[in-house]
Scaffold this motif. Sequence first.
Motif, PDB file in Angstrom:
ATOM      1  N   THR A 197      81.330 -18.555 130.216  1.00  0.00           N
ATOM      2  CA  THR A 197      82.188 -17.363 130.255  1.00  0.00           C
ATOM      3  C   THR A 197      81.582 -16.271 129.385  1.00  0.00           C
ATOM      4  O   THR A 197      81.779 -15.084 129.631  1.00  0.00           O
ATOM      5  CB  THR A 197      83.598 -17.674 129.749  1.00  0.00           C
ATOM      6  OG1 THR A 197      83.499 -18.151 128.396  1.00  0.00           O
ATOM      7  CG2 THR A 197      84.260 -18.740 130.603  1.00  0.00           C
ATOM      8  N   SER A 198      80.867 -16.695 128.363  1.00  0.00           N
ATOM      9  CA  SER A 198      80.110 -15.805 127.508  1.00  0.00           C
ATOM     10  C   SER A 198      79.113 -16.709 126.799  1.00  0.00           C
ATOM     11  O   SER A 198      79.197 -17.924 126.906  1.00  0.00           O
ATOM     12  CB  SER A 198      81.025 -15.094 126.513  1.00  0.00           C
ATOM     13  OG  SER A 198      80.295 -14.121 125.783  1.00  0.00           O
ATOM     14  N   ARG A 199      78.168 -16.109 126.070  1.00  0.00           N
ATOM     15  CA  ARG A 199      77.138 -17.006 125.513  1.00  0.00           C
ATOM     16  C   ARG A 199      76.432 -16.343 124.340  1.00  0.00           C
ATOM     17  O   ARG A 199      76.438 -15.120 124.208  1.00  0.00           O
ATOM     18  CB  ARG A 199      76.143 -17.400 126.584  1.00  0.00           C
ATOM     19  CG  ARG A 199      75.735 -16.291 127.535  1.00  0.00           C
ATOM     20  CD  ARG A 199      74.620 -15.456 127.052  1.00  0.00           C
ATOM     21  NE  ARG A 199      74.755 -14.067 127.437  1.00  0.00           N
ATOM     22  CZ  ARG A 199      73.879 -13.141 127.045  1.00  0.00           C
ATOM     23  NH1 ARG A 199      72.846 -13.478 126.293  1.00  0.00           N
ATOM     24  NH2 ARG A 199      74.060 -11.875 127.380  1.00  0.00           N
ATOM     25  N   GLY A 200      75.835 -17.167 123.523  1.00  0.00           N
ATOM     26  CA  GLY A 200      75.018 -16.672 122.436  1.00  0.00           C
ATOM     27  C   GLY A 200      73.545 -16.761 122.802  1.00  0.00           C
ATOM     28  O   GLY A 200      72.769 -15.864 122.512  1.00  0.00           O
ATOM     29  N   VAL A 201      73.152 -17.823 123.477  1.00  0.00           N
ATOM     30  CA  VAL A 201      71.744 -17.971 123.865  1.00  0.00           C
ATOM     31  C   VAL A 201      71.368 -16.885 124.860  1.00  0.00           C
ATOM     32  O   VAL A 201      72.222 -16.413 125.615  1.00  0.00           O
ATOM     33  CB  VAL A 201      71.478 -19.362 124.505  1.00  0.00           C
ATOM     34  CG1 VAL A 201      71.774 -20.468 123.523  1.00  0.00           C
ATOM     35  CG2 VAL A 201      72.251 -19.537 125.787  1.00  0.00           C
ATOM     36  N   PRO A 202      70.121 -16.477 124.868  1.00  0.00           N
ATOM     37  CA  PRO A 202      69.691 -15.425 125.787  1.00  0.00           C
ATOM     38  C   PRO A 202      69.858 -15.848 127.238  1.00  0.00           C
ATOM     39  O   PRO A 202      69.705 -17.024 127.572  1.00  0.00           O
ATOM     40  CB  PRO A 202      68.199 -15.255 125.459  1.00  0.00           C
ATOM     41  CG  PRO A 202      67.999 -15.886 124.131  1.00  0.00           C
ATOM     42  CD  PRO A 202      69.037 -16.942 123.994  1.00  0.00           C
ATOM     43  N   LEU A 203      70.174 -14.882 128.085  1.00  0.00           N
ATOM     44  CA  LEU A 203      70.302 -15.167 129.515  1.00  0.00           C
ATOM     45  C   LEU A 203      69.023 -15.763 130.072  1.00  0.00           C
ATOM     46  O   LEU A 203      69.053 -16.632 130.945  1.00  0.00           O
ATOM     47  CB  LEU A 203      70.634 -13.885 130.282  1.00  0.00           C
ATOM     48  CG  LEU A 203      72.077 -13.386 130.231  1.00  0.00           C
ATOM     49  CD1 LEU A 203      72.217 -12.122 131.057  1.00  0.00           C
ATOM     50  CD2 LEU A 203      73.016 -14.466 130.747  1.00  0.00           C
ATOM     51  N   SER A 204      67.891 -15.291 129.555  1.00  0.00           N
ATOM     52  CA  SER A 204      66.605 -15.774 130.068  1.00  0.00           C
ATOM     53  C   SER A 204      66.488 -17.284 129.884  1.00  0.00           C
ATOM     54  O   SER A 204      65.894 -17.973 130.708  1.00  0.00           O
ATOM     55  CB  SER A 204      65.464 -15.065 129.346  1.00  0.00           C
ATOM     56  OG  SER A 204      65.607 -15.241 127.945  1.00  0.00           O
ATOM     57  N   GLU A 205      67.085 -17.775 128.812  1.00  0.00           N
ATOM     58  CA  GLU A 205      67.036 -19.222 128.571  1.00  0.00           C
ATOM     59  C   GLU A 205      67.856 -19.964 129.620  1.00  0.00           C
ATOM     60  O   GLU A 205      67.433 -21.013 130.123  1.00  0.00           O
ATOM     61  CB  GLU A 205      67.574 -19.528 127.172  1.00  0.00           C
ATOM     62  CG  GLU A 205      67.312 -20.948 126.722  1.00  0.00           C
ATOM     63  CD  GLU A 205      67.684 -21.154 125.262  1.00  0.00           C
ATOM     64  OE1 GLU A 205      67.554 -20.203 124.467  1.00  0.00           O
ATOM     65  OE2 GLU A 205      68.106 -22.273 124.926  1.00  0.00           O
ATOM     66  N   LEU A 206      69.008 -19.420 129.952  1.00  0.00           N
ATOM     67  CA  LEU A 206      69.838 -20.043 130.989  1.00  0.00           C
ATOM     68  C   LEU A 206      69.103 -20.012 132.324  1.00  0.00           C
ATOM     69  O   LEU A 206      69.111 -20.982 133.081  1.00  0.00           O
ATOM     70  CB  LEU A 206      71.167 -19.304 131.116  1.00  0.00           C
ATOM     71  CG  LEU A 206      72.054 -19.267 129.878  1.00  0.00           C
ATOM     72  CD1 LEU A 206      73.383 -18.598 130.199  1.00  0.00           C
ATOM     73  CD2 LEU A 206      72.293 -20.672 129.342  1.00  0.00           C
TER      74      LEU A 206
END
Lengths: 317, 317
Positions: free
Chosen positions: A122-131
Amino acid sequence: MANIHDIAKASGYSVSTVSRVINHRKYVTDQVRQRVEQVMRDLDYVPNAVARDLSTGKTHNIGVVLPHSQHPYFTQITNGVMEAAFAAGYRVVLLPSKYDERVERHYLEQLRQRAFDAVIFTSRGVPLSELARDDAHKKMGRIVCCENPGDLPLSAAFTERNSTYETAFEWIKKRGYKRIGMLLSREYALSATSQAMIEAYKDVFHELPRPELVRTSVVNNQDGYDSAQYYIDNDLQPDFIFGNGDDIVANARQCYLDHGLVVPGLMGQEHQLSSTLLHIPTIDHHFNEVGRRAFELAVSDHVAQRPVASTFIDVDE
Amino acid sequence: MANIHDIAKASGYSVSTVSRVINHRKYVTDQVRQRVEQVMRDLDYVPNAVARDLSTGKTHNIGVVLPHSQHPYFTQITNGVMEAAFAAGYRVVLLPSKYDERVERHYLEQLRQRAFDAVIFTSRGVPLSELARDDAHKKMGRIVCCENPGDLPLSAAFTERNSTYETAFEWIKKRGYKRIGMLLSREYALSATSQAMIEAYKDVFHELPRPELVRTSVVNNQDGYDSAQYYIDNDLQPDFIFGNGDDIVANARQCYLDHGLVVPGLMGQEHQLSSTLLHIPTIDHHFNEVGRRAFELAVSDHVAQRPVASTFIDVDE
DNA sequence: TTGTAAGCGTTATCAG
DNA sequence: CTGATAACGCTTACAA
């Protein structure tokens, strides 16, 4: 507890036949089916869900990562996911994160371990690129985020806010407001929402919002009240307050009332009850719908984006 | 995807040794451990969670049955369960029920299928006796409910409301209020809470509450507003309103204000922000704590009851 | 300290 | 239509 072999033995048929009966497959005589079902009842048998999951390679579990559980943004998305998941025979697993990247990575690890079929951030701390990277590997289940991932190959369901924010600021500008107070959840650098609000402001007013009128870390109702208190204490006198939630704005209003001061113009978000009661415009981001879409993507084979248009809700004149 | 056998083969050790490395067991030379871990990294190996669950017979999943997801009662209990579960390495699975008994039984069935280690009923439609019966069988995981089960052999975490309600009504009586409006969630027959409120009323006032002033099915904020509207439209003029939530009471108040009428005395529940802002007394049921206790019971071997004392919160004079 | 082999309870493939 | 038997991937006595 009886297992499928016990049923096979007791009924005189093979485990495959019993399995067929369990799964309501064809190619079983009614006679045989009746007999096997009778034995299952007699021995009070139920198939083991974990063994099935292992055998089929699916858990029917969808993890939902939640930084916190108070803000309506998260509860609404979660509800949307839950409704869609229920309808499709899936379950929702709550994954609290508090924006802790180690915790988030732990959940990604559990995804790789096949504890869930997919995870929705729903939200995140890790970078989107990592996902995006982990998802691309395809060694794990699907990952879905709830913000615009741009060019990244990552499934996403999110509200398309920009044009709605522009509509909102046009509304404000048209009515002659000049000193616009803005209440944001997170800082500009961290939050796509905050960025969208400020970009829209720039597009409409052709200037940056006044820094002293922009409040960040406004998350709960008390923060809304405190923000107004801050404006009052520092004699900043915004003539309009655009908040990140109806209830938050309502609490800011209450602060002005408690001081016997004239209340600035108000606009909320989330389309909660308070905006209706107070007759103030608001924005409905349709987070419930975002949740439903996120679920669809979570169980889909394809990487895709699903923008959901938000709606500006004017007051009834 | 590599499995434990691949790692065994590639490392030259046995699956048991690999398993020991995975689980950080003793009796593995550092040398061997290093080597095996290297191979696991090389092959990008992660153990399969479902296979482990099958082998160990535990899922670390706790189901939480939720009739609906809006009322703070449910969100707070769920949060409490989630916090405790997270700390103990368990996960929370959301099980929406809408009070549908067939759905509830479906979840009990999934419990028997070992899809979860335990199920917590925040509320329920099926009789408590049915829950107690199934739990006693011990063929399934543990069942925990969130209300007082009386003599039934059923684990339960719940708020002890009665004495607090009496304190509340004493407070009201002492201030001379006579016509007490009450806003309840569910009907007397269906709800332990409603019963407790009305019993306490009787104990303090030595009479039944006036039926025309008792409103049921008051669940959300709008219902609070509508209840006040009902009182006004029918000229019932309660001099006090005791509601089932601070926000609900706050919305009832708003209705009076919108009509330019004098607002009756008010008392809320849940200890939400609005009671503080409006300086009205409230009751904190500590549902978060109830959730934590419910989790403890869910993972415990014993059937036990855990009453949690609720707190009457007076206004600062 | 390490290995062998028997579970854990299903589903799925392939003969018959 | 029915039945063997091999996966699925891991844990854990019991041996060595």
